[in-house]
Write a protein that holds these residues in place. Structure first.
Motif, short mmCIF file in Angstrom:
data_model
loop_
_atom_site.label_atom_id
_atom_site.label_comp_id
_atom_site.label_asym_id
_atom_site.label_seq_id
_atom_site.Cartn_x
_atom_site.Cartn_y
_atom_site.Cartn_z
N TYR A 59 1.21 -1.11 0.57
CA TYR A 59 0.00 -0.17 -0.08
C TYR A 59 0.87 0.96 0.23
O TYR A 59 1.96 1.17 0.05
CB TYR A 59 -1.20 -0.20 1.19
CG TYR A 59 -1.75 -1.16 0.85
CD1 TYR A 59 -2.95 -1.26 0.13
CD2 TYR A 59 -1.64 -2.54 1.92
CE1 TYR A 59 -4.15 -2.34 0.51
CE2 TYR A 59 -2.72 -3.22 1.80
CZ TYR A 59 -3.85 -3.77 1.15
OH TYR A 59 -4.59 -4.36 1.09
N GLU A 60 0.55 2.84 -0.06
CA GLU A 60 0.70 3.63 -0.66
C GLU A 60 1.70 3.86 0.82
O GLU A 60 3.17 4.49 0.35
CB GLU A 60 0.55 4.84 -0.88
CG GLU A 60 0.92 5.65 -1.30
CD GLU A 60 -0.24 7.06 -1.49
OE1 GLU A 60 0.00 7.63 -2.52
OE2 GLU A 60 -1.14 7.47 -0.84
N GLY A 97 3.78 -6.60 -4.82
CA GLY A 97 2.36 -6.00 -6.63
C GLY A 97 1.81 -4.89 -5.47
O GLY A 97 2.60 -4.51 -4.43
N THR A 98 1.64 -3.97 -6.10
CA THR A 98 1.09 -3.19 -6.00
C THR A 98 -0.50 -2.70 -5.77
O THR A 98 -1.38 -3.47 -6.09
CB THR A 98 0.87 -1.47 -6.77
OG1 THR A 98 2.60 -1.84 -6.35
CG2 THR A 98 0.84 -0.46 -6.38
N ALA A 99 -1.49 -1.91 -5.24
CA ALA A 99 -2.79 -1.82 -5.11
C ALA A 99 -3.11 -1.14 -5.73
O ALA A 99 -2.78 -0.69 -6.01
CB ALA A 99 -3.22 -0.90 -3.06
N THR A 100 -3.84 -2.04 -6.33
CA THR A 100 -4.73 -2.01 -7.19
C THR A 100 -4.98 -0.40 -7.48
O THR A 100 -4.86 0.22 -8.87
CB THR A 100 -6.37 -2.14 -7.56
OG1 THR A 100 -5.94 -3.95 -7.23
CG2 THR A 100 -7.05 -2.34 -8.79
N GLU A 101 -5.66 0.16 -7.05
CA GLU A 101 -6.16 2.25 -6.94
C GLU A 101 -4.67 2.61 -7.51
O GLU A 101 -4.42 3.71 -8.57
CB GLU A 101 -6.39 2.39 -5.55
CG GLU A 101 -6.62 3.69 -5.97
CD GLU A 101 -7.72 4.79 -4.92
OE1 GLU A 101 -6.95 4.67 -3.97
OE2 GLU A 101 -8.14 3.41 -4.26
N ALA A 103 -1.44 1.14 -8.36
CA ALA A 103 -1.02 0.63 -9.40
C ALA A 103 -1.64 1.16 -10.89
O ALA A 103 -1.37 1.60 -11.75
CB ALA A 103 -1.29 -0.64 -9.56
N ARG A 104 -2.97 1.60 -10.67
CA ARG A 104 -3.71 2.39 -11.68
C ARG A 104 -2.72 3.85 -12.32
O ARG A 104 -2.86 4.14 -13.03
CB ARG A 104 -4.89 2.22 -11.65
CG ARG A 104 -5.71 0.99 -11.82
CD ARG A 104 -7.74 1.23 -11.49
NE ARG A 104 -8.38 0.35 -11.25
CZ ARG A 104 -8.90 0.03 -10.07
NH1 ARG A 104 -9.23 0.75 -9.66
NH2 ARG A 104 -9.70 -1.26 -9.98
N GLU A 105 -2.70 4.47 -11.11
CA GLU A 105 -1.49 6.03 -11.18
C GLU A 105 -0.53 4.96 -11.64
O GLU A 105 -0.18 6.58 -12.17
CB GLU A 105 -2.14 5.76 -9.76
CG GLU A 105 -3.18 6.97 -9.25
CD GLU A 105 -3.65 6.75 -8.07
OE1 GLU A 105 -1.89 7.39 -7.26
OE2 GLU A 105 -4.48 7.49 -7.18
#
Length: 176
Positions: A59-60, A97-101, A103-105
């Motif tokens: 997460y961020e 992996g990166t949290a989806t939100e 990663a979309r950025e």
């Protein structure tokens, strides 16, 4: 003010989206509490599960926690305290992996955490070679195997450290 405290205060935690759904503002206090613990429990990542990472998803706040963990390893003298932050650091850099939100950025939190940790690479090498108690050298070496792509350097470090690194943590360099 300690070095760890100054590293915590250097970030705007409230601007980070925590894995728990709130802002990351509460992480500053959580990190400070982790640094101030006096017990002998060497496991440090547990309080950040669901906040900086979940299993292997980051997460961020993850990359922002890395410099605080490095500062704690540099500053804290109690082996269990350094072990807690090495444990936390490994959880942050070994994400997959990166949290989806996020990663979309277009952000790759795993790479951001690794890059932040690479700034403390020599500190981790010093921990491996310190002759430190318990499994501190092994924990530091495990972090290095994630962040350092120079396998020949890792092999030299492994040879120099000798028995300070548990055999299970030594990668089969001939296969790399």
């Amino acid at each position: 003010m300690t070095f760890v405290e100054s590293e915590i205060k250097a970030r705007d935690w409230g601007q980070l989206r925590c894995g728990c759904g709130r802002s990351g503002a509460h992480l500053a206090d959580d990190l400070l509490r982790l640094a101030q613990r006096t017990d002998d429990d060497p496991h440090g990542a547990r309080p950040f599960d669901g906040h900086a990472f979940d299993d292997v998803v980051l997460y961020e706040p993850a990359p922002a926690i890395v410099p605080v963990a490095l500062a704690a390893i540099a500053e804290l003298r109690v082996p269990a305290a350094r072990a807690r932050f090495l444990d936390l650091l490994l959880s942050l850099v070994a994400g997959d992996g990166t949290a989806t939100e996020i990663a979309r950025e277009g952000r790759d939190l795993e790479q951001e955490a690794i890059s932040a940790c690479q700034a403390g690479q020599w500190l981790l090498c010093a921990e491996v070679l310190s002759g430190g108690s318990g499994d501190l050298p092994t924990r530091a070496f495990e972090v290095l195997t994630v962040i350092d792509d120079d396998r020949s350097r890792l092999e030299r470090l492994c040879r120099t450290a000798g028995d300070a690194i548990d055999h299970y943590a030594k990668p089969p360099f001939q296969d790399l």
